[in-house]
Design a protein around this motif. Sequence first.
Motif, PDB file in Angstrom:
ATOM      1  N   PHE A   1       4.495  -6.681   3.427  1.00 22.00           N
ATOM      2  CA  PHE A   1       3.325  -5.809   3.344  1.00 22.00           C
ATOM      3  C   PHE A   1       3.433  -4.759   2.236  1.00 22.00           C
ATOM      4  O   PHE A   1       4.512  -4.257   1.920  1.00 22.00           O
ATOM      5  N   ASP A   2       2.264  -4.424   1.687  1.00 20.39           N
ATOM      6  CA  ASP A   2       2.148  -3.320   0.740  1.00 20.39           C
ATOM      7  C   ASP A   2       1.838  -2.009   1.457  1.00 20.39           C
ATOM      8  O   ASP A   2       2.230  -0.937   0.985  1.00 20.39           O
ATOM      9  N   LEU A   3       1.137  -2.104   2.566  1.00 19.10           N
ATOM     10  CA  LEU A   3       0.735  -0.916   3.320  1.00 19.10           C
ATOM     11  C   LEU A   3       0.732  -1.238   4.796  1.00 19.10           C
ATOM     12  O   LEU A   3       0.182  -2.257   5.215  1.00 19.10           O
ATOM     13  N   LEU A   4       1.354  -0.359   5.581  1.00 14.99           N
ATOM     14  CA  LEU A   4       1.230  -0.388   7.030  1.00 14.99           C
ATOM     15  C   LEU A   4       0.558   0.902   7.453  1.00 14.99           C
ATOM     16  O   LEU A   4       0.997   1.994   7.071  1.00 14.99           O
ATOM     17  N   ILE A   5      -0.486   0.786   8.249  1.00 13.48           N
ATOM     18  CA  ILE A   5      -1.159   1.966   8.807  1.00 13.48           C
ATOM     19  C   ILE A   5      -0.840   2.022  10.288  1.00 13.48           C
ATOM     20  O   ILE A   5      -1.214   1.113  11.046  1.00 13.48           O
ATOM     21  N   SER A   6      -0.142   3.077  10.703  1.00 12.59           N
ATOM     22  CA  SER A   6       0.178   3.246  12.116  1.00 12.59           C
ATOM     23  C   SER A   6      -0.878   4.129  12.776  1.00 12.59           C
ATOM     24  O   SER A   6      -1.065   5.288  12.392  1.00 12.59           O
ATOM     25  N   THR A   7      -1.547   3.572  13.769  1.00 11.05           N
ATOM     26  CA  THR A   7      -2.596   4.313  14.478  1.00 11.05           C
ATOM     27  C   THR A   7      -2.152   4.728  15.881  1.00 11.05           C
ATOM     28  O   THR A   7      -2.948   5.294  16.620  1.00 11.05           O
ATOM     29  N   VAL A   8      -0.908   4.450  16.240  1.00  6.46           N
ATOM     30  CA  VAL A   8      -0.463   4.690  17.616  1.00  6.46           C
ATOM     31  C   VAL A   8       0.103   6.100  17.755  1.00  6.46           C
ATOM     32  O   VAL A   8       0.482   6.742  16.767  1.00  6.46           O
TER      33      VAL A   8
ATOM     34  N   CYS B   1      -8.556  -6.776   1.349  1.00  2.00           N
ATOM     35  CA  CYS B   1      -7.132  -6.989   1.602  1.00  2.00           C
ATOM     36  C   CYS B   1      -6.885  -8.179   2.520  1.00  2.00           C
ATOM     37  O   CYS B   1      -7.782  -8.626   3.253  1.00  2.00           O
ATOM     38  N   GLU B   2      -5.646  -8.679   2.468  1.00  2.00           N
ATOM     39  CA  GLU B   2      -5.188  -9.623   3.481  1.00  2.00           C
ATOM     40  C   GLU B   2      -4.671  -8.783   4.650  1.00  2.00           C
ATOM     41  O   GLU B   2      -3.754  -7.974   4.477  1.00  2.00           O
ATOM     42  N   VAL B   3      -5.233  -8.994   5.826  1.00  2.00           N
ATOM     43  CA  VAL B   3      -5.068  -8.042   6.921  1.00  2.00           C
ATOM     44  C   VAL B   3      -4.324  -8.682   8.088  1.00  2.00           C
ATOM     45  O   VAL B   3      -4.664  -9.781   8.537  1.00  2.00           O
TER      46      VAL B   3
ATOM     47  N   ASP C   1      -6.957   7.554  -1.159  1.00  2.00           N
ATOM     48  CA  ASP C   1      -5.950   8.454  -1.717  1.00  2.00           C
ATOM     49  C   ASP C   1      -4.800   7.738  -2.412  1.00  2.00           C
ATOM     50  O   ASP C   1      -4.167   8.307  -3.310  1.00  2.00           O
ATOM     51  N   TYR C   2      -4.504   6.511  -1.999  1.00  2.00           N
ATOM     52  CA  TYR C   2      -3.336   5.830  -2.541  1.00  2.00           C
ATOM     53  C   TYR C   2      -3.697   4.631  -3.412  1.00  2.00           C
ATOM     54  O   TYR C   2      -2.827   3.824  -3.737  1.00  2.00           O
ATOM     55  N   GLY C   3      -4.951   4.525  -3.797  1.00  2.00           N
ATOM     56  CA  GLY C   3      -5.353   3.482  -4.729  1.00  2.00           C
ATOM     57  C   GLY C   3      -4.984   2.089  -4.253  1.00  2.00           C
ATOM     58  O   GLY C   3      -4.469   1.278  -5.035  1.00  2.00           O
ATOM     59  N   ILE C   4      -5.255   1.801  -2.997  1.00  2.00           N
ATOM     60  CA  ILE C   4      -4.877   0.506  -2.426  1.00  2.00           C
ATOM     61  C   ILE C   4      -5.651  -0.613  -3.130  1.00  2.00           C
ATOM     62  O   ILE C   4      -6.877  -0.585  -3.217  1.00  2.00           O
ATOM     63  N   SER C   5      -4.919  -1.601  -3.606  1.00  2.00           N
ATOM     64  CA  SER C   5      -5.540  -2.726  -4.313  1.00  2.00           C
ATOM     65  C   SER C   5      -6.276  -3.630  -3.338  1.00  2.00           C
ATOM     66  O   SER C   5      -5.835  -3.818  -2.198  1.00  2.00           O
ATOM     67  N   PRO C   6      -7.387  -4.225  -3.756  1.00  2.00           N
ATOM     68  CA  PRO C   6      -8.071  -5.184  -2.887  1.00  2.00           C
ATOM     69  C   PRO C   6      -7.284  -6.466  -2.670  1.00  2.00           C
ATOM     70  O   PRO C   6      -7.658  -7.282  -1.825  1.00  2.00           O
ATOM     71  N   THR C   7      -6.199  -6.647  -3.418  1.00  2.00           N
ATOM     72  CA  THR C   7      -5.327  -7.807  -3.184  1.00  2.00           C
ATOM     73  C   THR C   7      -4.108  -7.442  -2.334  1.00  2.00           C
ATOM     74  O   THR C   7      -3.238  -8.277  -2.121  1.00  2.00           O
ATOM     75  N   ALA C   8      -4.061  -6.205  -1.844  1.00  2.00           N
ATOM     76  CA  ALA C   8      -2.902  -5.750  -1.074  1.00  2.00           C
ATOM     77  C   ALA C   8      -2.839  -6.471   0.274  1.00  2.00           C
ATOM     78  O   ALA C   8      -3.854  -6.889   0.839  1.00  2.00           O
TER      79      ALA C   8
END
Length: 336
Positions: free
Chosen positions: A228-235, A189-191, A159-166
């Motif tokens: 970071f470009d994106l943080l995903i909170s799963t908590v 991504c770098e994770v 949905d947010y067009g996350i870059s593979p270099t993000a």
Amino acid sequence: MIRAYAAHSAGEALQAFEYQPDALRDDEVEIQVEHCGICHSDLSMIDNEWGRSSYPLVPGHEVVGRISALGSNVRHLQRDQRVGLGWHAGYCLHCNQCHRGDHNLCQEAKGTIINHHGGFAERVRAQATSIVPLPESLDAASAGPLFCGGITVFTPFLDYGISPTAKVGVIGIGGLGHLALQFARAWGCEVTAFTSSSAKADEAKSLGAHHTINSRDKAALEQAAGKFDLLISTVNVKLDWNRYLNTLGPRGRLHFVGATLEPLDIGAFNLIGAQREVSGSPVGSPSAIATMLEFAARHQITARVEHFPMSQVNDALQQLREGKAHYRIVLDADWN
């Protein structure tokens, strides 16, 4: 009759339950359940945590099985085809969201376990639109969690067009987070994994993380400022969200897929100065689920699961309640 396991009041143990389904509708499919994952949302519904439960309640919305019956208008699926069913069991099909392919945002969508009997059962029925074929290369016994947990963490990448270099950070390495790490790594991504458990650091790297940060270490969070470009909170617990916002770079996004019930305490200047964003998303559309399954098959992404016979459903639920699931639990049908 369909045999199932149901809760008859909030928080109680599930009991054997039988119900007579209505006649199969023209647009419906019936699935013979082979496996069904257990999601924390099942517990929330059993306990009426969201105030949306009706009883008797048959949980289960991570269903994998074979089609046992087809409505007369269903043309794109076949009897005995292996398929999956997730959070939604149907859509209105006439709203703007449905017309543009965002079925998961349909305000009239029918939940698989909301006023509808779910997959802790011999068979489950749903609108054919909500049924997604399972790629043959995916292991059916462990694929169930992809239909809820998997699509939940995959949706923001679409949905947010996350870059593979993000540069992507995943907060919480549990049932959702362990899948998010795998998808982010395969996306290119770098994770980085944020975890409060030092014991999970090595495992996080085995799941795809390049780096780990101890989320209880304030100094480590400060050192990650602007990274970071994106943080995903799963908590599903309250954290110091302003500390995490500070780890985002300009135009970075803090995205919630974990259903924390506490209000978000976020300073406006943490957003304004670097034009950061805060967002959230539910599960994905059937099309997005199909894309996610194809991606998972191509990159050999799978949930790490523990198996219980469906007849031991209460033992499995207790395992989840006690936080002992590693990482997801799947019930295997054993009706015979």
